[in-house]
Design a protein around this motif. Sequence first.
Motif, PDB file in Angstrom:
ATOM      1  N   ALA A 103      14.221 -33.490  24.766  1.00 31.32           N
ATOM      2  CA  ALA A 103      15.545 -32.952  24.464  1.00 31.32           C
ATOM      3  C   ALA A 103      16.658 -33.713  25.164  1.00 31.32           C
ATOM      4  N   GLU A 125      12.784 -34.471  18.875  1.00 29.63           N
ATOM      5  CA  GLU A 125      13.282 -33.254  19.495  1.00 29.63           C
ATOM      6  C   GLU A 125      14.753 -32.994  19.166  1.00 29.63           C
ATOM      7  N   VAL A 129      15.764 -29.239  18.008  1.00 27.68           N
ATOM      8  CA  VAL A 129      16.706 -28.402  18.751  1.00 27.68           C
ATOM      9  C   VAL A 129      17.968 -28.121  17.938  1.00 27.68           C
ATOM     10  N   ALA A 322      14.676 -24.511  19.720  1.00 26.83           N
ATOM     11  CA  ALA A 322      15.042 -25.139  20.993  1.00 26.83           C
ATOM     12  C   ALA A 322      14.226 -24.551  22.137  1.00 26.83           C
ATOM     13  N   ASN A 325      10.622 -25.931  22.012  1.00 23.37           N
ATOM     14  CA  ASN A 325      10.551 -27.313  22.473  1.00 23.37           C
ATOM     15  C   ASN A 325      10.688 -27.406  23.990  1.00 23.37           C
ATOM     16  N   ALA A 326      11.629 -26.664  24.572  1.00 21.62           N
ATOM     17  CA  ALA A 326      11.846 -26.719  26.015  1.00 21.62           C
ATOM     18  C   ALA A 326      10.611 -26.234  26.772  1.00 21.62           C
ATOM     19  N   LEU A 369      21.890 -25.974  24.168  1.00 24.18           N
ATOM     20  CA  LEU A 369      21.512 -26.489  25.487  1.00 24.18           C
ATOM     21  C   LEU A 369      21.382 -25.362  26.504  1.00 24.18           C
ATOM     22  N   ASP A 372      18.050 -23.951  25.853  1.00 22.26           N
ATOM     23  CA  ASP A 372      17.069 -24.907  26.369  1.00 22.26           C
ATOM     24  C   ASP A 372      16.872 -24.708  27.874  1.00 22.26           C
ATOM     25  N   GLN A 373      17.965 -24.604  28.618  1.00 16.15           N
ATOM     26  CA  GLN A 373      17.869 -24.454  30.071  1.00 16.15           C
ATOM     27  C   GLN A 373      17.232 -23.130  30.466  1.00 16.15           C
ATOM     28  N   ARG A 376      13.505 -23.339  29.876  1.00 19.77           N
ATOM     29  CA  ARG A 376      12.834 -24.111  30.936  1.00 19.77           C
ATOM     30  C   ARG A 376      12.627 -23.245  32.185  1.00 19.77           C
TER      31      ARG A 376
END
Length: 390
Positions: A103, A125, A129, A322, A325-326, A369, A372-373, A376
């Motif tokens: 990403a 990616e 995303v 997203a 993927n993360a 994003l 995504d964070q 994670r």
Amino acid sequence: MKRISILGSTGSIGRLVLEIVSQFPQMFRVEALAAGRNIRLLKEQVIKFSPRIVSVLDEQQAHLFRGEWCGTPPVEVVWGEEGYRIVAAWPEADMVFSAMVGAAGLLPTWEAVQAGKDVALANKETLVVAGELIIGEAKKRGGRILPVDSEHSAIFQCLKGEAIENVKRVILTASGGPFLNVPLEKLKDVTPAEALHHPNWRMGQKITVDSATMFNKALEIIEARWLFSLPPEKIDVVIHPQSIVHSLVEFADGSFLAQMGQPDMKIPISYALFYPVRAQGISEGLDFTSLGTLTFLPPDREKFPCLGLAKEVLFAGGVLPAVMNAANEVAVQKFLAGRIRFTDIYRVIREVINSFPPWDPPNSVEVLLAADQEARRRAFEQVGEIEKKR
């Protein structure tokens, strides 16, 4: 002469891009390169291709590069997220080759699309995303997205001159990876070294592990959905261990078109670089008299549960692609570090997806994003929980 910028120049794809460019110096001019920590290789690339600007991971790597570089002409050095975005939007470049891993390639690729560049996309990616946003922005700005993954390049070639409404389905082929014939009950004990031993392709670590889990096909289903404007139900996967047929398209009249060739990434790379023409002498052809039998098998979805995630998150929509993927990027990293088992990769992804409440449809890269964070963070928590129980 086509002028190019390369995001990820020191990675496996970036090196192949430059290998092809070096064969055709009269056709290409390398304007800008973006790398990470491999400063020595980047220096070699700068000596050979004389880009005007390079970007590296951070300020420390920039200092290291400046210490290594004493050649002429001088080259501008930038770093970090801003540096990658500068390289992606470099005004003198006609095409941006997006070959960063994961990403991390999204923002630079978004910058290239907003600048109206043609983007040769090896970073799947990015479309996983933010596929809808990327494709919409490319149409708005007049740039083309040219697929570099062998499967999507194959479909792209098969669809040339065809009306998308005549497509019944596209079929992505998968080698099956190193564990195609390994019993399910033994997968929990496979090692990172075994997962990195792909039978057909030589790739970076992350994508090789994704091939072993078949998560790469989940990514490719989502990528195909946006690249070719196809609903998820028109995208299938079949196991093809020989990796000779790179993907197929079935049309409404019952006919099929397939793209075939050696399992050599230089073929789809060159197709994107030279599009709409084909280069000569890129790879060896096929001797059909010595190929032997080509086999096609249905994927074992119990053994490779990651494959089933693609259509689930596509139908759910929102930020879940997203998130998926993360979580995978974290899980693969921890598997390679020996902190979780191979079969825990799916477990981490599954738990993170299940933990997300519905989000509003994403209307910006920033929203994606943020998801995504957060994914994670939750994936790191899941890894910690798994480690406590071992």
